[in-house]
Write an enzyme that holds these catalytic residues in place. Structure first.
Site, PDB file in Angstrom:
ATOM      1  N   ARG A   1     -26.196  22.561  16.980  1.00  9.46           N
ATOM      2  CA  ARG A   1     -25.486  22.577  15.689  1.00  9.46           C
ATOM      3  C   ARG A   1     -26.188  23.493  14.685  1.00  9.46           C
ATOM      4  O   ARG A   1     -26.202  23.227  13.480  1.00  9.46           O
ATOM      5  CB  ARG A   1     -25.347  21.162  15.111  1.00  9.46           C
TER       6      ARG A   1
ATOM      7  N   GLU B   1     -24.771  16.254   9.995  1.00  8.46           N
ATOM      8  CA  GLU B   1     -24.183  17.442  10.630  1.00  8.46           C
ATOM      9  C   GLU B   1     -23.247  18.130   9.647  1.00  8.46           C
ATOM     10  O   GLU B   1     -23.110  19.344   9.640  1.00  8.46           O
ATOM     11  CB  GLU B   1     -23.413  17.014  11.879  1.00  8.46           C
TER      12      GLU B   1
ATOM     13  N   SER C   1     -17.767  13.829  13.329  1.00  7.74           N
ATOM     14  CA  SER C   1     -19.139  13.283  13.384  1.00  7.74           C
ATOM     15  C   SER C   1     -19.914  13.696  12.148  1.00  7.74           C
ATOM     16  O   SER C   1     -20.067  14.894  11.877  1.00  7.74           O
ATOM     17  CB  SER C   1     -19.857  13.781  14.638  1.00  7.74           C
TER      18      SER C   1
END
Length: 337
Positions: free
Chosen positions: A162, A333, A237
């Site tokens: 990520r 995230e 998420s």
């Protein structure tokens, strides 16, 4: 191409947060983008894609440039592979479905991820055992200060979990305008080993899965766990799965023997953040209009009128609790603005 003042961003972020942009403009071509940047050199700027990976906690005191560049095409191909270019404003899931319809393999495990193509390299998005970096060749980007175009290779993007160079060294310096992927035309690498894909395929009585079968399985899994942002505001998420040293995992595992993990390297393991959050008792909890989804603890939701600050407060409470109870730090995230 009109610049609008005091513009509501509620429809432009998947959390459905009410926040205002000082100014807003949607660009539909490279010429539009170049013109906007040239004519507003001294204005602070905020680049907006699909609005799927951000939490707005304030009004944006800047010119918000919404990247709405459309189009996709095959650049070249050989017997085994095809090089496909997508413009940054294409919806990611629709693009994935298009590649599957052409029998191009490589993106099927990332079906139904919200957002647009242009933001996928920034986050190195991934799901069910695949990431953008696995098929990524390059992306074109416009330099904000000079409007000069630059091509970033996979190596230059410095992809991590990520992570990419666009979140660090060159943050706020470039606007990604298109992305090139190298996909398979035959001998597809069907990846069903991660998560619940195999179980879902068995449920659907699929024994020899095609690209479409894998995509359908991923869509079914995601729909069972993740709320549709159009019905319930969310950004998918919210947290990354923490990657920790094996020694730290051993210590945590001794106190919590049921703690799952995935081996990342000889020295590191990945622990599912959703498991930690659920174990800490947050799954399904609601704090006013901010809360944690009942089916997936990784997903924070807006039940209607939550502010970004309220959702941020819930996320920080979760982080502090996980650190206190498990000794593990979890990172957001989602980009907090």
């Amino acid at each position: 191409m009109t610049i609008q003042n005091n513009f509501s961003l509620k429809r432009y972020n998947t959390f459905g947060i009410e926040a205002k942009a000082k100014q807003f403009v949607a660009v539909h071509s490279l010429e539009d983008l170049k013109t906007v940047l040239q004519q507003n050199k001294s204005e602070p700027k905020f680049v907006l894609g699909g609005g799927s990976n951000m939490l707005l906690t304030r009004d944006i005191q800047a010119l918000v440039i919404h990247i709405d560049l459309k189009g996709k095409k095959v650049l070249k191909e050989d017997a085994d592979f095809v090089w496909v270019e997508s413009q940054a404003g294409e919806n990611w899931h629709e693009f994935v479905l298009w590649t599957i319809d052409q029998n191009f393999g490589g993106l099927e495990n990332m079906s139904l991820i919200p957002g647009n193509v242009g933001t996928t390299p920034v986050q190195n998005i991934g799901a069910y055992g695949t990431e953008i970096k696995d098929t990524f060749i390059s992306c074109e980007a416009m330099t904000i200060s000079t409007q000069v175009m630059k091509t970033f290779s996979k190596e230059e993007c410095q992809f991590g979990y990520r992570e990419s160079i666009f979140k660090h060294e060159v943050k706020d310096q470039f606007i990604i305008t298109s992305v090139v992927f190298k996909l398979t035309k035959r001998n597809h690498k069907i990846n069903t080993s991660y998560g619940d894909i195999t179980k879902e395929l068995e449920k659907q009585n699929v024994t020899t899965p095609t690209l479409k079968d894998v995509s359908n399985a991923v869509i079914a899994i995601r729909q069972s766990k993740l709320p549709d942002p159009a019905a319930l505001g969310n950004s998918g998420s919210f947290f990354k799965n923490p990657i920790i040293p094996k020694e730290q995992y051993k210590n945590a595992h001794a106190l919590h023997p049921e703690m799952p993990h995935y081996t990342v390297s000889e020295t590191e393991v990945k622990v599912p953040a959703g498991w930690l959050i659920e174990k800490a008792g947050f799954k399904g909890k609601r704090f006013g209009d901010a809360g944690i989804h009942k089916n997936q603890a990784l997903v924070l939701v807006n039940y209607g009128n939550a502010t970004g600050q309220e959702i941020l407060a819930v996320s920080r409470d979760i982080q502090a609790t996980i650190l206190r109870e498990f000794g593990i730090a979890i990172e957001a995230e989602v980009n907090v603005i």
